[in-house]
Design a protein around this motif. Sequence first.
Motif, PDB file in Angstrom:
ATOM      1  N   GLU A  91       0.824  -1.209   0.000  1.00 16.80           N
ATOM      2  CA  GLU A  91       0.000   0.000   0.000  1.00 16.80           C
ATOM      3  C   GLU A  91       0.863   1.265   0.000  1.00 16.80           C
ATOM      4  OE1 GLU A  91      -3.336   0.057  -0.356  1.00 16.80           O
ATOM      5  OE2 GLU A  91      -3.069  -2.087  -0.668  1.00 16.80           O
ATOM      6  N   MET A  92       2.127   1.122   0.414  1.00 12.28           N
ATOM      7  CA  MET A  92       3.034   2.272   0.449  1.00 12.28           C
ATOM      8  C   MET A  92       3.681   2.532  -0.905  1.00 12.28           C
ATOM      9  SD  MET A  92       4.923   1.427   4.060  1.00 12.28           S
ATOM     10  CE  MET A  92       5.961   2.889   3.991  1.00 12.28           C
ATOM     11  N   TRP A  93       3.592   1.586  -1.831  1.00 12.80           N
ATOM     12  CA  TRP A  93       4.338   1.712  -3.078  1.00 12.80           C
ATOM     13  C   TRP A  93       3.874   2.895  -3.917  1.00 12.80           C
ATOM     14  CZ3 TRP A  93       4.969  -4.018  -5.121  1.00 12.80           C
ATOM     15  CH2 TRP A  93       5.728  -4.732  -4.189  1.00 12.80           C
ATOM     16  N   LYS A  94       2.564   3.091  -4.004  1.00  7.43           N
ATOM     17  CA  LYS A  94       2.046   4.201  -4.793  1.00  7.43           C
ATOM     18  C   LYS A  94       2.448   5.545  -4.181  1.00  7.43           C
ATOM     19  CE  LYS A  94      -1.987   1.769  -6.654  1.00  7.43           C
ATOM     20  NZ  LYS A  94      -3.478   1.730  -6.713  1.00  7.43           N
ATOM     21  N   VAL A  95       2.468   5.597  -2.858  1.00  4.37           N
ATOM     22  CA  VAL A  95       2.809   6.843  -2.163  1.00  4.37           C
ATOM     23  C   VAL A  95       4.236   7.267  -2.482  1.00  4.37           C
ATOM     24  CG1 VAL A  95       3.061   7.941   0.094  1.00  4.37           C
ATOM     25  CG2 VAL A  95       1.174   6.337  -0.315  1.00  4.37           C
ATOM     26  N   TYR A  96       5.152   6.278  -2.534  1.00 10.19           N
ATOM     27  CA  TYR A  96       6.567   6.601  -2.698  1.00 10.19           C
ATOM     28  C   TYR A  96       7.095   6.279  -4.105  1.00 10.19           C
ATOM     29  CZ  TYR A  96       6.653   7.348   2.314  1.00 10.19           C
ATOM     30  OH  TYR A  96       6.407   7.823   3.572  1.00 10.19           O
TER      31      TYR A  96
END
Length: 269
Positions: free
Chosen positions: A66-71
Motif C-alpha cells: 500500500e506504500m508503493w504508490k505513495v513513494y
Amino acid sequence: MTPDIKAVADEVLASLHGHRQIQTFSSRPSGLSLGQAYQVTALLRAAFAARGEKITGRKIGFTNREMWKVYGVQSPIWGYVTDHTTHELADKQLMAVSDFVQPRIEPEIIFGLKAAPSADMTDDALLDCIEWISFGYEIVQSIFPNWKFAAADAVATHCVHGALLVGKRHAIAPRKAEWRDELKTFQVELSCNGTLSQRGGGSLVLDSPLHALRSLVDLLAKDPHNPPLRAGEIVSTGTLTLAMPVNAGETWTATVSGIPLDEITLRFE
C-alpha cells in the motif's frame, strides 16, 4: 545534471550525525534515481567501516504494498545495519528519543542467516538458510521534514534506519514447516502505554516475512554496487504494522498470536 554521489553520502552522514533535516535529494535540480541511491548505499557502507563499525546485516523497507504508490516504487528497498545500531532487546529496553530524527517504531520479524540464500530457492530451501527467528523492533527516522520523500531519498539516507532491537532468538530447524506456515498468517498487536495502537501481521509483509527475504535476495542479485547476503548476517524483514511516531515517556509493547514468539517491550526517554 548528474548528482555527485559522494557529496550525497557526505551530506547524509553529516545530517544523521547532527540530527538535522535537509531537503530531499530527489527534489533538487540534479535529482536522484533509485540506482544512484544504491551507489550512495555502497559509500555509506565504506564510511561505516572507516569509522570502525561492522555490518551486522540488512533491513528491508517498503514491504507493505500500500506504500508503493505513495513513494513511487514497485518493490521493497533495503539498507545496511551495523554493530553500532544493532542491539539485543534484553540489554537495551530504554531508548532516547533525542538520538533520532522524528523517530517511529516498527515491530518486525528478524532472521539470522546460517547460509547464503540464492534467488532460485524454494521456500523450504530458503528456510534452511535461516538459523533463527526473532520478534523485535526497528526504530526508523527521517532526515527529511514530515516524513515526505521519494524511495531514492529513503535508500540514500541509510534506508531511514535508526536502530534494530533483536528479541529472543528461536531456532528454525526443529519446527521448520510450522514456521513457514505461521509466518503467513500470524497476527500482531502494538500498544502504547497499555492502549492498543495498531494491528497487523505477517501477511502485510509481502504476504510473509519469508517472501520479504526472498525479495531482498532478488534485489541484491541485480545490484552491481553492493554484495549479496552472507552467512552470519541478520535481516529485518519490514514492519508488521504501520510505523508509529514515538515520544519520551512512552512504553511500547507488541504481542503476537498464531506463532510462538515472545512479547516485546521498549521504553523511550
